[in-house]
Design an enzyme around this catalytic site. Structure first.
Site, PDB file in Angstrom:
ATOM      1  N   HIS A 232     -20.427  30.148  20.421  1.00 24.23           N
ATOM      2  CA  HIS A 232     -21.120  30.633  21.315  1.00 24.23           C
ATOM      3  C   HIS A 232     -22.571  29.711  22.058  1.00 24.23           C
ATOM      4  O   HIS A 232     -22.264  29.838  23.122  1.00 24.23           O
ATOM      5  CB  HIS A 232     -21.745  32.111  20.590  1.00 24.23           C
ATOM      6  CG  HIS A 232     -21.957  33.055  21.942  1.00 24.23           C
ATOM      7  ND1 HIS A 232     -23.196  32.578  22.761  1.00 24.23           N
ATOM      8  CD2 HIS A 232     -21.308  33.356  22.575  1.00 24.23           C
ATOM      9  CE1 HIS A 232     -23.057  33.547  23.525  1.00 24.23           C
ATOM     10  NE2 HIS A 232     -22.754  34.274  23.497  1.00 24.23           N
TER      11      HIS A 232
ATOM     12  N   SER B 233     -22.648  36.313  29.447  1.00 24.33           N
ATOM     13  CA  SER B 233     -22.992  35.318  28.497  1.00 24.33           C
ATOM     14  C   SER B 233     -23.227  33.448  29.000  1.00 24.33           C
ATOM     15  O   SER B 233     -23.788  33.005  27.845  1.00 24.33           O
ATOM     16  CB  SER B 233     -22.591  35.151  26.753  1.00 24.33           C
ATOM     17  OG  SER B 233     -23.325  36.813  26.587  1.00 24.33           O
TER      18      SER B 233
END
Length: 428
Positions: free
Chosen positions: A110, A274
């Site tokens: 991520h 994100s």
């Protein structure tokens, strides 16, 4: 949510000193065996140009800025500094989870994906690259799982606040916050204020928990004053379904099916706010590199003022529009009053020019009538030419009628014709 904050001279001095004292990081290393609880697999290399790069076209802005000299802190799951496109772009950073200076380790990709959208360099045969390839990434590792998602591990508020302060103290010019908390916390709010007062641009995701009915949960730190809240749109410019809606959305960026790097090597397709957030963080880095004297508040103002129009409005989760790196770097803003331009001079009357114009107008009218007459004549000739051959085929010849006889002249009467019946055919 962006609002004005005062900036002190002491804060500026502190920011300069902390940035100057940071030393280059040693080469990054992959996580040691057993370091990650459930590491994700590396991705395959992407050879096609992702849609968000074709849309934002960062190559247009690189002649003016590549992000050089700007430090972008990525508070996330860490950043794998050994990825081929991130080597030399990532410092060791900090890991408050384990109390070590090894933020350049990532287990779930991520944070690596977020950092690569900002600063991944170009490589032959690879379609993906970052928007600000010369920016430096300062990784702050706050989670071993994907943060900010519904099924992800929620980061501790204390660790989160510590990470923000550490990023500021490490000389970050921009802080990317793709981590979302859904409750207010005084420590986090104080850390945000600490960064704002030290002239740091804070960019945060607005979260991925949009509800069809009722208001969305308020995301922090995106909802705090002085933080740029970022929503996500897809390739059509439409807000993705899970991107939250609220007054904390200041701007949107590509976040639907975008390509980014995975840890170790390769790439994957990601979706969510994100991954829209680093698009804005990279643009802030481009601005700060091009114009280092701009304050964080001025950088924010530039970002919002140069956003492109969108199909919806702020109430629908679009904020000011879609981020535009080229406009953000090349367009200048001013607070000065508009400058009135002098009136246009009056055109002097020219009799000779007017006479010529009238003469040409007359010629034009005459030519029009002559043209119409010639067209009618041509049509008649064409019709006659079409009829004459048909008349010949039907043996038609033109003749003149005979003159009537003169008055008083005798007209021969037609002779009567008699038929004589044979006698043999008579009856008694």
């Amino acid at each position: 949510m962006v609002r004005d904050r005062p900036l002190t001279a002491l804060a500026l001095v502190a920011a300069v000193l902390t940035g100057a004292l940071v030393t280059p990081a040693p080469p990054a290393v992959h996580a040691a065996p057993g370091y990650c609880q459930s590491p994700s697999d590396p991705g395959e290399v992407n050879t096609e140009t992702p849609w968000h790069q074709r849309w934002l076209a960062p190559q247009r802005v690189w002649p003016f800025s590549t992000g050089a000299g700007v430090r972008v802190a990525v508070i996330d799951s860490g950043t794998d500094g050994s990825h081929p496109q991130l080597t030399g772009r990532v410092t060791t950073g900090f890991d408050p989870l384990h109390g070590t200076f090894r933020g350049d380790v990532d287990c779930v990709s991520h944070g690596t994906a977020v950092a690569s959208i900002i600063a991944a360099r170009q490589r032959n045969g690879v379609g993906f690259h970052g928007l600000a390839p010369d920016a430096t990434i300062v990784p702050i590792r706050v989670s071993e799982r994907i943060a900010g998602e519904v099924d992800g591990e929620e980061v501790s508020a204390t660790v989160f606040a510590q990470a923000i302060r550490q990023a500021v103290d490490d000389g970050a010019d921009v802080i990317n916050l793709s981590v979302t908390l859904y409750r207010q916390d005084p420590e986090v709010e104080a850390a945000v204020r600490y960064a704002v007062e030290r002239d740091v641009v804070l960019v945060a995701a607005v979260g991925n928990q949009h509800r069809e009915e009722g208001p969305d949960p308020v995301p922090y730190p995106a909802a705090y004053d002085g933080v740029i809240g970022v929503g996500a749109v897809d390739a059509t410019g439409t807000r993705i379904a899970k991107s939250q809606v609220g007054p904390y959305v200041d701007i949107v960026a590509p976040g639907g099916a975008v390509v980014a790097a995975t840890h170790v090597s390769g790439h994957a397709v990601y979706e969510g706010t994100s991954f829209a957030t680093p698009m804005v963080s990279a643009t802030a880095a481009l601005i700060r590199s091009a114009e280092p004297r701009l304050s964080a508040k001025e950088v924010t103002r530039r970002l919002l003022a140069t956003a492109d129009p969108v199909p919806g409005n702020a109430d629908q989760g679009y904020g000011r529009g879609v981020v535009n790196p080229y406009r953000a770097v090349t367009e200048r803003l001013t607070s000065a009053a508009p400058v009135a331009q002098p009136p246009l001079p009056e055109v002097r009357y020219d009799a000779a020019a007017q006479e010529r114009a009238d003469r040409w107008a007359w010629f034009g009218r005459v030519a029009l009538w002559i043209g119409l007459a010639l067209a009618v004549l041509a049509a008649g000739v064409a019709a006659l030419a079409a009829l004459l051959p048909r008349g010949r085929r039907t043996r038609w010849r033109p003749t003149r009628p005979s003159a009537p006889p003169p008055a008083g002249s005798e007209i021969d009467e037609p002779e009567e014709i008699f038929f004589q019946v044979p006698t043999s055919m008579t009856r008694d």
